[in-house]
Design a protein around this motif. Structure first.
Motif, short mmCIF file in Angstrom:
data_model
loop_
_atom_site.label_atom_id
_atom_site.label_comp_id
_atom_site.label_asym_id
_atom_site.label_seq_id
_atom_site.Cartn_x
_atom_site.Cartn_y
_atom_site.Cartn_z
N PRO A 201 48.46 24.52 37.01
CA PRO A 201 47.76 23.37 37.58
C PRO A 201 46.51 23.78 38.35
O PRO A 201 46.52 24.78 39.08
N ALA A 202 45.44 23.01 38.18
CA ALA A 202 44.15 23.36 38.79
C ALA A 202 44.23 23.45 40.30
O ALA A 202 43.47 24.20 40.92
N ARG A 203 45.17 22.75 40.92
CA ARG A 203 45.25 22.75 42.38
C ARG A 203 45.57 24.12 42.95
O ARG A 203 45.37 24.36 44.15
N PHE A 204 46.05 25.04 42.11
CA PHE A 204 46.37 26.37 42.60
C PHE A 204 45.19 27.35 42.49
O PHE A 204 45.33 28.51 42.87
N HIS A 205 44.07 26.87 41.98
CA HIS A 205 42.91 27.76 41.83
C HIS A 205 42.51 28.41 43.16
O HIS A 205 42.25 29.62 43.19
N PRO A 206 42.47 27.68 44.29
CA PRO A 206 42.10 28.34 45.55
C PRO A 206 43.15 29.29 46.09
O PRO A 206 42.86 30.07 47.02
N ASP A 207 44.34 29.27 45.51
CA ASP A 207 45.36 30.25 45.89
C ASP A 207 45.27 31.50 45.03
O ASP A 207 45.65 32.60 45.48
N ILE A 208 44.78 31.35 43.82
CA ILE A 208 44.57 32.50 42.94
C ILE A 208 43.27 33.22 43.31
O ILE A 208 43.25 34.42 43.54
N ARG A 209 42.16 32.46 43.37
CA ARG A 209 40.89 33.01 43.87
C ARG A 209 40.90 32.78 45.39
O ARG A 209 40.22 31.93 45.92
N SER A 210 41.67 33.56 46.08
CA SER A 210 42.10 33.25 47.44
C SER A 210 41.08 33.63 48.50
O SER A 210 40.15 34.40 48.27
N ARG A 211 41.31 33.12 49.70
CA ARG A 211 40.46 33.50 50.84
C ARG A 211 40.63 34.98 51.16
O ARG A 211 39.69 35.63 51.59
N GLU A 212 41.82 35.51 50.91
CA GLU A 212 42.03 36.95 51.15
C GLU A 212 41.16 37.79 50.21
O GLU A 212 40.58 38.80 50.63
N ALA A 213 41.04 37.36 48.96
CA ALA A 213 40.18 38.08 48.00
C ALA A 213 38.72 38.03 48.43
O ALA A 213 38.00 39.03 48.33
N CYS A 214 38.30 36.88 48.91
CA CYS A 214 36.91 36.75 49.39
C CYS A 214 36.67 37.62 50.61
O CYS A 214 35.68 38.37 50.70
#
Length: 448
Positions: A201-214
């Motif tokens: 589901p698209a809603r998980f995109h910010p968890d995959i491309r996460s703030r930790e990765a940034c």
């Protein structure tokens, strides 16, 4: 030589709004003042109190040429840009082939000549194996060197530590970075794929491309820049967490010195948030990901307080059909240039900051940061790249979209301002409803 006199305008420039007239002679602003008189042969435009801004300089676009012209090309996307009040653009190197040497760079300039409706510059790209080409960059040929410190297409992910260190040490132009940590993203993607398969589901995109990765990647970029004294510009900041890493204050200080490390955010991070994935799905899938409402609020405040120095689009069109694919195959990126300025002005209507702040972040700062010669300001002698804005509401419709991909994430949105006219190099390029004349874009010059 054409002559245009714009009267009864409200100019927005260098931190203030003021009533004035502006005269264009040929490609340049010839005069700014009150009660300028029309001369024989002048085309007179009555601004009737509407705002007149310097044309916007978008320092982050993907116009897809060469190699991906089914999505977009320089001609189609620069047309959308001038319709949106963007008069200059800087295009990214992750095309096909990528822009990894001087020959590929000059090929892109040749492609733009006579076809671009806006002024143009093209970035040089870094890879794990083109260090000698990077060292040989002509500083006047490109706005900067793009380093993908995170997942990217083709041969453009730079993850070799020694190569990264050498690039930051030896680059003869400003470095601009895409900061996301690939191992962190890959680990998260594997977890979600194990649970959902390809159709996450698209809603998980910010968890995959996460703030930790940034955050991890941005910290590394800043560490390298401080070690070597590099001019570093970090693109598309998407989290509140990263903001604490950057210096507060104007890009150009009172003593004339400039920040060495700067930050940028994008218009979609100001207009969308996590809850919008339910409505828009992959239409707003982009890298880095759009994150939480609290991040959106922090970014708006950071622009107002000069923590973030530049506002851009990261315009990245894909076809509608491509965007309908399951999550793991749906490409990341949004088409944005046509409605970016009015979306930024919507933030003004909402009270987040004033129009002068939009001009500072969208025009003045990119010109200063990349040493763009004689553009980005309403100044006598500068090129007449101008946009006239009127506060008349309109609703975005799919049939109005000029980008080749043919859709916009803003469809159905009503904005309280619209672009009434755009001039590029002194010539009307957009009259508020249609493109005007032949392409007039010129190669950007970098005063280095």
């Amino acid at each position: 030589m054409s002559h245009t006199l714009i009267v009864n305008a409200r100019l927005v420039n260098e931190g203030r709004e003021f009533e004035a007239d502006l005269r264009i002679e040929g490609e340049r602003i010839a005069a700014i003042g009150s009660s300028l008189s029309a001369r024989p042969g002048d085309t007179v435009v009555d601004a009737a109190g509407r705002r007149l801004l310097p044309g916007m300089i978008d320092d982050q676009v993907h116009f897809r040429e060469p190699g991906l012209e089914h999505k977009a090309d320089i001609a189609s996307e620069s047309a959308a840009a001038v319709a949106g009040g963007l008069t200059s653009f800087m295009d990214m190197p992750n095309t096909s082939p990528p822009t990894l040497d001087a020959t590929a760079l000059e090929d892109k300039y040749a492609r733009a000549a006579g076809r671009a409706r806006a002024n143009y510059g093209f970035y040089f790209g870094a890879s794990n194996d083109n260090l000698e080409a990077v060292r040989g960059i002509d500083p006047r040929a490109t706005p900067g060197l793009k380093v993908f410190m995170g997942a990217s297409t083709g041969n453009m992910l730079v993850d070799a530590p020694d190569t990264l260190d050498a690039i930051f040490r030896d680059a003869p132009v400003p470095i601009i970075t895409h900061c996301e940590d690939t191992p962190t993203i890959d680990a998260a993607l594997a977890e979600y794929r194990a649970k959902y398969g390809d159709d996450i589901p698209a809603r998980f995109h910010p968890d995959i491309r996460s703030r930790e990765a940034c955050l991890k990647s941005t910290r590394l970029a800043l560490e390298l820049a401080r070690r070597h004294g590099t001019r570093l510009h970090v693109l598309h900041i998407s989290t509140a967490d990263e903001l604490a890493l950057f210096e507060r204050g104007p890009l150009v200080r009172a003593d004339g010195s400039r920040k060495r490390i700067t930050a940028e955010t994008c218009i979609h991070f100001l207009r969308f948030e996590r809850a919008d994935y339910e409505r828009l799905g992959h239409q707003i899938k982009c890298n880095p990901a759009i994150k939480d409402a609290s991040d959106r609020a922090a970014l708006l405040q950071a622009l107002a307080e000069d923590v973030v120095d530049v506002l851009a689009t990261d315009h990245a069109p894909h076809t509608w059909e491509e965007k309908q694919a399951p999550y793991v195959r749906a490409p990341s990126g949004l088409p944005l240039v046509q409605f970016a300025l009015v979306a930024a002005l919507e933030c003004v209507h909402e009270g987040h900051f004033d129009a002068a702040r939009v001009v500072q972040k969208f025009a003045h700062a990119p010109a200063q940061l990349f040493d763009v010669k004689e553009r980005g300001f309403l100044r006598e002698g500068y090129y007449a790249d101008l946009v006239l804005v009127e506060d008349t509401p309109f609703t975005v419709r799919r049939e109005d979209v000029l980008s080749r991909c043919g859709w916009s994430p803003f469809e159905g949105s009503t904005f309280r301002s619209r672009i009434a006219s755009t001039w590029v190099n002194g010539t009307l390029a957009w009259d508020g409803s249609a493109l005007v004349g032949a392409p007039r874009g010129r190669r950007l010059e970098f005063d280095r």
